[in-house]
Design a protein around this motif. Structure first.
Motif, PDB file in Angstrom:
ATOM      1  N   SER A  30       0.828  -1.203   0.000  1.00 31.34           N
ATOM      2  CA  SER A  30       0.000   0.000   0.000  1.00 31.34           C
ATOM      3  C   SER A  30       0.863   1.253   0.000  1.00 31.34           C
ATOM      4  O   SER A  30       1.969   1.266   0.544  1.00 31.34           O
ATOM      5  CB  SER A  30      -0.910   0.038   1.236  1.00 31.34           C
ATOM      6  OG  SER A  30      -1.814  -1.040   1.248  1.00 31.34           O
ATOM      7  N   VAL A  31       0.327   2.301  -0.608  1.00 28.89           N
ATOM      8  CA  VAL A  31       0.859   3.649  -0.438  1.00 28.89           C
ATOM      9  C   VAL A  31      -0.014   4.337   0.602  1.00 28.89           C
ATOM     10  O   VAL A  31      -1.241   4.194   0.586  1.00 28.89           O
ATOM     11  CB  VAL A  31       0.832   4.435  -1.761  1.00 28.89           C
ATOM     12  CG1 VAL A  31       1.257   5.885  -1.537  1.00 28.89           C
ATOM     13  CG2 VAL A  31       1.735   3.773  -2.788  1.00 28.89           C
ATOM     14  N   VAL A  32       0.604   5.072   1.511  1.00 27.68           N
ATOM     15  CA  VAL A  32      -0.132   5.680   2.622  1.00 27.68           C
ATOM     16  C   VAL A  32       0.216   7.163   2.710  1.00 27.68           C
ATOM     17  O   VAL A  32       1.361   7.560   2.474  1.00 27.68           O
ATOM     18  CB  VAL A  32       0.216   4.977   3.953  1.00 27.68           C
ATOM     19  CG1 VAL A  32      -0.421   5.703   5.128  1.00 27.68           C
ATOM     20  CG2 VAL A  32      -0.238   3.525   3.917  1.00 27.68           C
ATOM     21  N   GLU A  33      -0.776   7.967   3.044  1.00 28.43           N
ATOM     22  CA  GLU A  33      -0.554   9.394   3.295  1.00 28.43           C
ATOM     23  C   GLU A  33      -1.439   9.817   4.456  1.00 28.43           C
ATOM     24  O   GLU A  33      -2.616   9.444   4.521  1.00 28.43           O
ATOM     25  CB  GLU A  33      -0.886  10.221   2.057  1.00 28.43           C
ATOM     26  CG  GLU A  33      -0.382  11.648   2.114  1.00 28.43           C
ATOM     27  CD  GLU A  33       1.134  11.731   2.089  1.00 28.43           C
ATOM     28  OE1 GLU A  33       1.681  12.469   2.935  1.00 28.43           O
ATOM     29  OE2 GLU A  33       1.771  11.069   1.243  1.00 28.43           O
ATOM     30  N   SER A  34      -0.891  10.573   5.381  1.00 30.22           N
ATOM     31  CA  SER A  34      -1.668  11.080   6.506  1.00 30.22           C
ATOM     32  C   SER A  34      -1.195  12.486   6.841  1.00 30.22           C
ATOM     33  O   SER A  34      -0.059  12.857   6.552  1.00 30.22           O
ATOM     34  CB  SER A  34      -1.533  10.156   7.723  1.00 30.22           C
ATOM     35  OG  SER A  34      -0.177   9.922   8.035  1.00 30.22           O
ATOM     36  N   TRP A  35      -2.066  13.261   7.444  1.00 29.22           N
ATOM     37  CA  TRP A  35      -1.732  14.641   7.766  1.00 29.22           C
ATOM     38  C   TRP A  35      -2.600  15.113   8.925  1.00 29.22           C
ATOM     39  O   TRP A  35      -3.666  14.578   9.194  1.00 29.22           O
ATOM     40  CB  TRP A  35      -1.926  15.549   6.543  1.00 29.22           C
ATOM     41  CG  TRP A  35      -3.314  15.543   5.992  1.00 29.22           C
ATOM     42  CD1 TRP A  35      -4.319  16.427   6.276  1.00 29.22           C
ATOM     43  CD2 TRP A  35      -3.871  14.595   5.070  1.00 29.22           C
ATOM     44  NE1 TRP A  35      -5.460  16.090   5.592  1.00 29.22           N
ATOM     45  CE2 TRP A  35      -5.215  14.972   4.837  1.00 29.22           C
ATOM     46  CE3 TRP A  35      -3.361  13.473   4.409  1.00 29.22           C
ATOM     47  CZ2 TRP A  35      -6.052  14.256   3.984  1.00 29.22           C
ATOM     48  CZ3 TRP A  35      -4.201  12.769   3.568  1.00 29.22           C
ATOM     49  CH2 TRP A  35      -5.525  13.159   3.357  1.00 29.22           C
TER      50      TRP A  35
END
Length: 295
Positions: A30-35
């Motif tokens: 998976s590619v993951v992005e969080s902010w």
């Protein structure tokens, strides 16, 4: 430069022809992005968007670039439907409450010959003012993409927590810092910011904002080696002070490394921490929203 970076990633990928071919063989990747979203404002939101879209295309190839996305994050329901990136980001904005502090996470993985994008909306934990680290050998397969190595990094972080630290500091075979399991690590040498080589780390969104602020103020920035040896002289290890950076914690100086307390320039932290938050926090919503909300 992109070709060079790809070649370096392939060198660390046990002989794979390229990154997205290997990812296509493993639907668990998976590619993951969080902010962090605080009262409807986001730090470096555009940088997070750009990094996520670029990483999805890089890892999954034609499944991401030639076909529409499968998207489950619509506020109207959880059934996967066709979407483009504009639809994904609009739905994300509409899903995040304007009150309180949140830490939304987007993930993308293969579902057949399509890329499935999912949203997990989570309350944000408290920011950590100081960070303790322990060193671990960096054996990531995809060092410049956020997400594919998370199972491995979670194991390293769990071991770090057992050792009384907050995260693992990743180093190469020579003990040179690449980054942390869940953050960028930079050093200060006098009044100069020292940043590890970009070829072995995820492009840090928080670091990007900080670098622009420092450049505007005329603060020198160089790329160089930082040795993870708290007992060595500053001149030998290449730093006087270390900062841990990420979207959740902002600037979190490293207070301890492998059980050794580190020095801290309190005045510098007090000068740049609020500037980073003020300069990079922008409204998640621009103007009136479809449901009547406004920024």
């Amino acid at each position: 430069m992109q070709g060079q970076d790809a070649a370096e990633r392939d060198d660390g990928a046990a002989g794979d022809d390229n990154t997205h071919q290997h990812a296509a063989q493993n639907t668990a990747v998976s590619v993951v992005e969080s902010w962090r979203v605080e009262s409807g404002r986001v730090i470096a939101h555009a940088a997070h968007r750009e990094r996520f879209e670029r990483s999805v295309g890089e890892l999954f190839g034609e499944a991401a670039t030639e076909r529409s996305l499968l998207w489950t994050g619509s506020p109207a329901g959880n059934n996967a439907g066709d979407a483009d990136w504009a639809r994904v980001w609009t739905d994300v904005s509409e899903s995040v409450p304007l009150a309180d502090t949140w830490f939304p996470r987007l993930s993308a993985r293969l579902d057949g010959d399509r890329v499935l994008v999912e949203l997990n909306l989570r309350p944000a934990p408290e920011a950590r003012p100081l960070t303790k680290l322990v060193t671990r050998l960096d054996e990531r397969r995809w060092p410049t993409v956020k997400g594919p190595d998370f199972p491995y990094l979670a194991t390293l972080r769990a071991g770090a927590v057992e050792a009384g630290a907050a995260d693992a500091l990743l180093v190469d075979e020579r003990g040179v810092i690449t980054e942390a399991a869940h953050g960028t690590v930079v050093g200060w040498r006098g009044e100069t910011l020292v940043v590890p080589a970009a070829s072995r780390r995820v492009p840090g969104t928080t670091l990007g904002v900080l670098e622009k602020l420092l450049a505007t103020a005329g603060v020198p920035r160089v790329e160089g080696e930082l040795l993870a040896d708290p007992l060595a002289a500053s001149a030998d290890r290449g730093w006087d002070e270390l900062w841990y950076l990420n979207t959740l914690h902002g600037i979190s100086p490293v207070s301890m490394l492998d059980g050794t307390r580190l020095g801290l320039d309190v005045a510098r932290v007090r000068r740049w921490r609020p500037r980073l938050e003020e300069a990079s926090a922008v409204p998640l919503f621009e103007g009136p929203q479809p449901d009547g909300r406004s920024a």
